[in-house]
Motif scaffolding. Sequence first.
Motif, PDB file in Angstrom:
ATOM      1  N   GLY A   3      -2.497  25.310 -87.959  1.00  0.00           N
ATOM      2  CA  GLY A   3      -1.328  25.586 -87.427  1.00  0.00           C
ATOM      3  C   GLY A   3      -1.531  27.372 -87.270  1.00  0.00           C
ATOM      4  O   GLY A   3      -1.966  28.019 -87.719  1.00  0.00           O
ATOM      5  N   ALA A  18       6.906  32.099 -83.305  1.00  0.00           N
ATOM      6  CA  ALA A  18       6.834  31.303 -82.496  1.00  0.00           C
ATOM      7  C   ALA A  18       5.635  30.743 -83.349  1.00  0.00           C
ATOM      8  O   ALA A  18       4.572  30.800 -84.271  1.00  0.00           O
ATOM      9  CB  ALA A  18       6.166  31.923 -81.771  1.00  0.00           C
ATOM     10  N   ASN A  20       2.681  27.150 -83.591  1.00  0.00           N
ATOM     11  CA  ASN A  20       1.709  26.282 -82.951  1.00  0.00           C
ATOM     12  C   ASN A  20       1.115  25.150 -83.577  1.00  0.00           C
ATOM     13  O   ASN A  20      -0.501  26.132 -84.983  1.00  0.00           O
ATOM     14  CB  ASN A  20       1.046  27.002 -81.793  1.00  0.00           C
ATOM     15  N   ASN A  22      -1.623  22.005 -83.981  1.00  0.00           N
ATOM     16  CA  ASN A  22      -2.552  21.491 -83.776  1.00  0.00           C
ATOM     17  C   ASN A  22      -3.901  20.746 -84.703  1.00  0.00           C
ATOM     18  O   ASN A  22      -4.824  22.028 -85.221  1.00  0.00           O
ATOM     19  CB  ASN A  22      -3.739  22.174 -82.759  1.00  0.00           C
ATOM     20  N   PRO A  29      -0.360  19.344 -79.445  1.00  0.00           N
ATOM     21  CA  PRO A  29      -0.703  20.465 -79.855  1.00  0.00           C
ATOM     22  C   PRO A  29       1.082  20.158 -79.863  1.00  0.00           C
ATOM     23  O   PRO A  29       1.716  19.727 -79.283  1.00  0.00           O
ATOM     24  CB  PRO A  29      -0.617  21.530 -79.525  1.00  0.00           C
ATOM     25  N   TYR A  31       4.523  22.477 -80.572  1.00  0.00           N
ATOM     26  CA  TYR A  31       5.210  23.735 -80.413  1.00  0.00           C
ATOM     27  C   TYR A  31       6.443  24.087 -80.956  1.00  0.00           C
ATOM     28  O   TYR A  31       7.011  23.089 -80.908  1.00  0.00           O
ATOM     29  CB  TYR A  31       5.025  24.613 -79.475  1.00  0.00           C
ATOM     30  N   ALA A  32       6.240  25.082 -81.609  1.00  0.00           N
ATOM     31  CA  ALA A  32       8.015  25.395 -82.657  1.00  0.00           C
ATOM     32  C   ALA A  32       8.434  26.428 -82.909  1.00  0.00           C
ATOM     33  O   ALA A  32       7.402  27.251 -82.477  1.00  0.00           O
ATOM     34  CB  ALA A  32       7.638  24.246 -83.725  1.00  0.00           C
ATOM     35  N   TYR A  33       9.301  26.934 -83.014  1.00  0.00           N
ATOM     36  CA  TYR A  33      10.685  28.185 -83.395  1.00  0.00           C
ATOM     37  C   TYR A  33      11.492  28.113 -84.447  1.00  0.00           C
ATOM     38  O   TYR A  33      12.022  26.964 -84.703  1.00  0.00           O
ATOM     39  CB  TYR A  33      10.891  28.244 -82.021  1.00  0.00           C
ATOM     40  N   TRP A  45      11.433  21.905 -83.115  1.00  0.00           N
ATOM     41  CA  TRP A  45       9.749  21.728 -82.119  1.00  0.00           C
ATOM     42  C   TRP A  45      10.391  21.195 -80.986  1.00  0.00           C
ATOM     43  O   TRP A  45      11.606  20.634 -80.361  1.00  0.00           O
ATOM     44  CB  TRP A  45       9.096  21.040 -83.302  1.00  0.00           C
ATOM     45  N   SER A  46       8.459  20.839 -80.181  1.00  0.00           N
ATOM     46  CA  SER A  46       8.582  20.088 -79.183  1.00  0.00           C
ATOM     47  C   SER A  46       7.459  19.440 -79.272  1.00  0.00           C
ATOM     48  O   SER A  46       6.586  19.774 -79.746  1.00  0.00           O
ATOM     49  CB  SER A  46       8.914  21.181 -77.792  1.00  0.00           C
ATOM     50  N   ARG A  47       7.281  18.387 -78.350  1.00  0.00           N
ATOM     51  CA  ARG A  47       5.872  18.261 -78.276  1.00  0.00           C
ATOM     52  C   ARG A  47       5.538  17.588 -77.063  1.00  0.00           C
ATOM     53  O   ARG A  47       6.564  16.164 -76.838  1.00  0.00           O
ATOM     54  CB  ARG A  47       5.233  16.415 -79.644  1.00  0.00           C
TER      55      ARG A  47
END
Length: 51
Positions: A3, A18, A20, A22, A29, A31-33, A45-47
């Motif tokens: 990541g 931000a 990422n 993976n 992947p 993705y998170a903040y 986060w979301s997937r």
Amino acid sequence: MIGAAWRRTLNDDRSYHAINLNEFSFTVPIYAYQVEGEGGLSLIWSRPNRD
């Protein structure tokens, strides 16, 4: 590589990271903040679905 994170700044000068994530064993992947709020740091986060 698993990541990376980038520091970003909003128009009102607030900043966040931000992120990422993976890795070859992940199906998609992540993705998170990372944001700072009144209660401290939060990781949002979301997937995405595999569809």
